[in-house]
Enzyme design. Sequence first.
Site, PDB file in Angstrom:
ATOM      1  N   ASP A  61     -32.663  42.319  19.854  1.00  0.00           N
ATOM      2  CA  ASP A  61     -32.981  41.133  19.041  1.00  0.00           C
ATOM      3  C   ASP A  61     -33.266  40.035  20.063  1.00  0.00           C
ATOM      4  O   ASP A  61     -33.590  40.347  21.223  1.00  0.00           O
ATOM      5  CB  ASP A  61     -31.798  40.771  18.115  1.00  0.00           C
ATOM      6  CG  ASP A  61     -32.162  39.707  17.081  1.00  0.00           C
ATOM      7  OD1 ASP A  61     -32.863  40.027  16.111  1.00  0.00           O
ATOM      8  OD2 ASP A  61     -31.760  38.531  17.235  1.00  0.00           O
ATOM      9  N   LYS A 109     -24.923  43.960  12.544  1.00  0.00           N
ATOM     10  CA  LYS A 109     -25.553  43.071  13.532  1.00  0.00           C
ATOM     11  C   LYS A 109     -24.512  42.731  14.587  1.00  0.00           C
ATOM     12  O   LYS A 109     -23.313  42.771  14.315  1.00  0.00           O
ATOM     13  CB  LYS A 109     -26.016  41.779  12.849  1.00  0.00           C
ATOM     14  CG  LYS A 109     -27.030  40.995  13.642  1.00  0.00           C
ATOM     15  CD  LYS A 109     -28.440  41.545  13.508  1.00  0.00           C
ATOM     16  CE  LYS A 109     -29.401  40.914  14.491  1.00  0.00           C
ATOM     17  NZ  LYS A 109     -30.789  41.340  14.263  1.00  0.00           N
ATOM     18  N   ASN A 151     -40.810  39.241  21.831  1.00  0.00           N
ATOM     19  CA  ASN A 151     -41.253  40.556  21.370  1.00  0.00           C
ATOM     20  C   ASN A 151     -42.036  40.480  20.059  1.00  0.00           C
ATOM     21  O   ASN A 151     -43.149  41.017  19.948  1.00  0.00           O
ATOM     22  CB  ASN A 151     -40.027  41.476  21.225  1.00  0.00           C
ATOM     23  CG  ASN A 151     -40.381  42.805  20.591  1.00  0.00           C
ATOM     24  OD1 ASN A 151     -40.191  42.993  19.393  1.00  0.00           O
ATOM     25  ND2 ASN A 151     -40.939  43.703  21.383  1.00  0.00           N
TER      26      ASN A 151
END
Length: 460
Positions: A180, A140, A255
């Site tokens: 993200d 990440k 999203n």
Amino acid sequence: MTLSVRVEQSNEVTAKNYVNEVFETVKKRNPNETEFHQAVEEIFQSLIPVFAKQPKYMEAGILERMVEPERQIIFRVPWVDDQGKAQINRGYRIQYSSAIGPYKGGIRFHPSVNISIIKFLGFEQILKNSLTGQPIGGGKGGSDFDPKGKSDNEIMRFCQSFMTELFRHIGPDVDVPAGDIGVGGREVGYMFGQYKRLRGAYEAGVLTGKGVGYGGSLARTEATGYGTVYFVNEMLKDKGMSFEDQTVVVSGSGNVAIYAIEKATQFGAKVVACSDSNGYIYDKNGINLDTVKRIKEVERKRISEYVKEHPESEYYEGCTGIWSIPCDIALPCATQNEINEESANILVKNGVKAIGEGANMPSTLEAIDVFLNNNILFGPAKAANAGGVAVSALEMAQNSARLSWTFEEVDAKLHQIMINIYQQSVKASEEYGYSGNLVVGANIAGFLKVADAMMFQGLV
Ligand code: NDP
């Protein structure tokens, strides 16, 4: 019979002590990282039955290794704003685990980003990616950069600077970032352009979430939201229910939220509320998704704009109030810890039947307890929102094969993957004595595959 029960109980005590000891070390080694501790605690507690049943993982020190990232990269991101002033942000990439594939996980741009948040997301990503059945490890990244209110040129300059450092650490077989919070198609595009320029090669598979015209996969944009609804649909089906005619509340309007609203509506539900970081809208007739899409995806404005076009709807300031709207199904799709114990109790009191976590760690540990203790169907993030990264892996596969599948092909694969994740989680929960607890089931199913790969690969 009595003897075997006693042995199991003593194994359970040993396993519990072991897990608690490792957790104490994690807290000491990573002080003040509250979000990271929270994610670790949830996963560790779920794994006690595994260590009790299969001490070999304990003996091989799998947990100690898995929780320590393989590599942590922190870097300076200098860029120039539209006034010509130098700005400095901090960039992160945590390459957590490559046991079953290249590191894989999104990049988040949000002022709240710090090492604790990136590590909690990275650690969860290991198990989530494993659950998808795709060959992807966990990672990440992100930055404390705030994209809100920035011009397109500022976003581009920031993304280019971010990639100018990151590019040396990633690659299609090494580490494959994606979007993200705060990172969508626009940002991925700018980062891909800069990567290509620095590498001098068209390595399409280095990033996922690309535009479909230059290597992106159809249905990637929709994947996380659709996947969450597919997952919840399986939970409902098992209890003889469906989305048809259910009232749904979705938090966020980014999203994940937008495509969760779209699929839930296609499945016959009425979605009555969604939110952004300022407040939430309530439309008793059902939200008009075209309006939400235009406001958030095109105009990049506040969700409060919605009520100007739909006067019958209502807008409320603040984020937590959304959970006081009575609903059958709640889909938290905004951010971590958005449902606390109090909100969970209100949802239960108002008769919620199912929760599907589209966001990462949206429920606090106390909130999860409330849901589980009240027998509410609960789809944990790791399982329920794994559709995004699953389709990212399909994007990598298409890039390697230099071909593109149709929307229907990708959507059908996504649907099947979500069904598989649900079934694996149920099976693991039953095998380890926690039938119906998908938090435990998903953690165990995800863990076992990674742990076995680590056992085969020796002490690395
Ligand atoms: P986006 O940036 O597209 O959208 C985030 C949305 O959440 C925005 O509407 C934002 O509002 C809102 N938001 C942020 N903070 C809060 C808050 N405190 N309360 C209410 N709303 C808030 O991000 P994504 O949709 O991509 O991500 C949402 C969540 O889903 C995150 O937890 C992410 O990690 C997770 N996720 C995303 C995946 C993906 O494929 N994109 C995959 C798996 C998980 P505003 O407009 O004001 O910023």
